[in-house]
Design a protein around this motif. Sequence first.
Motif, short mmCIF file in Angstrom:
data_model
loop_
_atom_site.label_atom_id
_atom_site.label_comp_id
_atom_site.label_asym_id
_atom_site.label_seq_id
_atom_site.Cartn_x
_atom_site.Cartn_y
_atom_site.Cartn_z
N ASP A 44 24.36 -69.92 -34.17
CA ASP A 44 25.26 -69.01 -34.91
C ASP A 44 24.56 -67.75 -35.42
O ASP A 44 25.15 -66.68 -35.44
N ASP A 45 23.27 -67.87 -35.78
CA ASP A 45 22.54 -66.70 -36.28
C ASP A 45 22.38 -65.60 -35.23
O ASP A 45 22.14 -64.44 -35.57
N ASP A 46 22.42 -65.99 -33.96
CA ASP A 46 22.19 -65.01 -32.88
C ASP A 46 23.47 -64.41 -32.31
O ASP A 46 23.41 -63.47 -31.51
N GLU A 48 25.96 -62.50 -33.35
CA GLU A 48 26.29 -61.09 -33.52
C GLU A 48 25.38 -60.20 -32.66
O GLU A 48 25.83 -59.22 -32.07
N ARG A 49 24.13 -60.59 -32.55
CA ARG A 49 23.16 -59.81 -31.75
C ARG A 49 23.52 -59.84 -30.26
O ARG A 49 23.19 -58.93 -29.51
N SER A 68 32.51 -54.81 -40.52
CA SER A 68 31.37 -55.72 -40.58
C SER A 68 31.82 -57.10 -40.11
O SER A 68 32.87 -57.60 -40.50
N TYR A 69 31.00 -57.70 -39.28
CA TYR A 69 31.40 -58.96 -38.63
C TYR A 69 30.59 -60.16 -39.08
O TYR A 69 30.89 -61.29 -38.71
N GLU A 70 29.55 -59.91 -39.87
CA GLU A 70 28.62 -60.97 -40.20
C GLU A 70 29.30 -62.16 -40.88
O GLU A 70 29.16 -63.31 -40.46
N GLU A 71 30.09 -61.84 -41.89
CA GLU A 71 30.75 -62.89 -42.67
C GLU A 71 31.71 -63.70 -41.79
O GLU A 71 31.79 -64.92 -41.87
N ILE A 73 31.53 -64.22 -38.63
CA ILE A 73 30.86 -65.07 -37.65
C ILE A 73 30.13 -66.22 -38.34
O ILE A 73 30.35 -67.38 -38.03
N ILE A 74 29.29 -65.89 -39.30
CA ILE A 74 28.52 -66.94 -39.97
C ILE A 74 29.45 -67.88 -40.76
O ILE A 74 29.24 -69.07 -40.80
#
Length: 323
Positions: A44-46, A48-49, A68-71, A73-74
């Motif tokens: 999951d950490d990877d 977005e990259r 922003s997509y971080e929230e 996705i994680i």
Amino acid sequence: MIVIKIGSRSFHIYELLLLGGCITLFIYLVLPYRFASHYDYIPDDDIERMLLPQVTPNVTHQQGFDCSYEELIIGSRFVYDAHFRERLLHSEQIQPGGEYQPEHCRARYSTAIIVPYRQREEQLHAFLTYMHNYLRQQLIHYRIFLVEQYDRKPFNRATLFNIGAQVAAEYDFPCLILHDVDLMPLNSGQIYACTERPRHMCSALDQWRFHLPYRGLFGGVVAINTAQFQMINGMSNLYHGWGGEDDDLYERLSSHGYDICRFPPAYSEYTMLKHKPEVPNANRNALLHAAALRFDTDGLNSLVFTEVERRLHSLFTHILVET
Ligand code: BGC
Ligand code: MN
């Protein structure tokens, strides 16, 4: 005490009940694993990259901050709600043709969702309602293209995808999601954008008790960059009826050196709407066997069809075709 005679032997009722229970337990525990294939996935950490930031020109020229997509996705979670299939929330946000982009931030991903279709009205209604409710939470720019086969020949799923891909490219979409009308995502983090590698999205399907039957399965819902799809000459046009065309696509990708990827199982849960089984194409294994011989001559470059109509409905762009 109830005693049951089977042949020359007698059984107490509780012996039979115990046996029945054991058989049921055995089937329940063993069957899914018989089909299950373990697979690699992007941690999951990877995620977005690994996503490809790419948008159509009408998005880049808009004002505002990047979304922003971080929230999203994680913080992926189970978001399925049956009501999402019945009631469309804030329908005024959706543009004619079934297009949407967030208002308060600039989307980083533009995606064409291509749905091959024929005579599944009830499913289509549930699909469109659910997907527009689901997709607007993802802060992406998307548009739903419904490619309907108008002729009476056997359903040709792959040709309809080729047509959809060609139309989506006319509208400058850099990312294609090839989507069955009977599948709906359950987790918010299965973001509808393309990854560097083509991605199999529905690897945990409720129909198969959330297990992947085989690693090379590349059907149901897949994401692929438009340029990659064109590079491999799209899909084969020769699969009439059910089965094999998605395996052919997988072979095409591997032979061009494209490995596929997946998200973690907890991101890839889908539910399937029930329908009568389709008639399998008896010729599919023979076609698949010789697939590699046709990659360069059978696909986008041999696509023949008549566009009967193109119309912008409130929830989708309708492309009616004869194949
Ligand atoms: C067929 C595929 C299908 C898969 C899962 C395979 O045997 O060839 O087209 O997607 O089964 O149902
Ligand atoms: Mn189906």
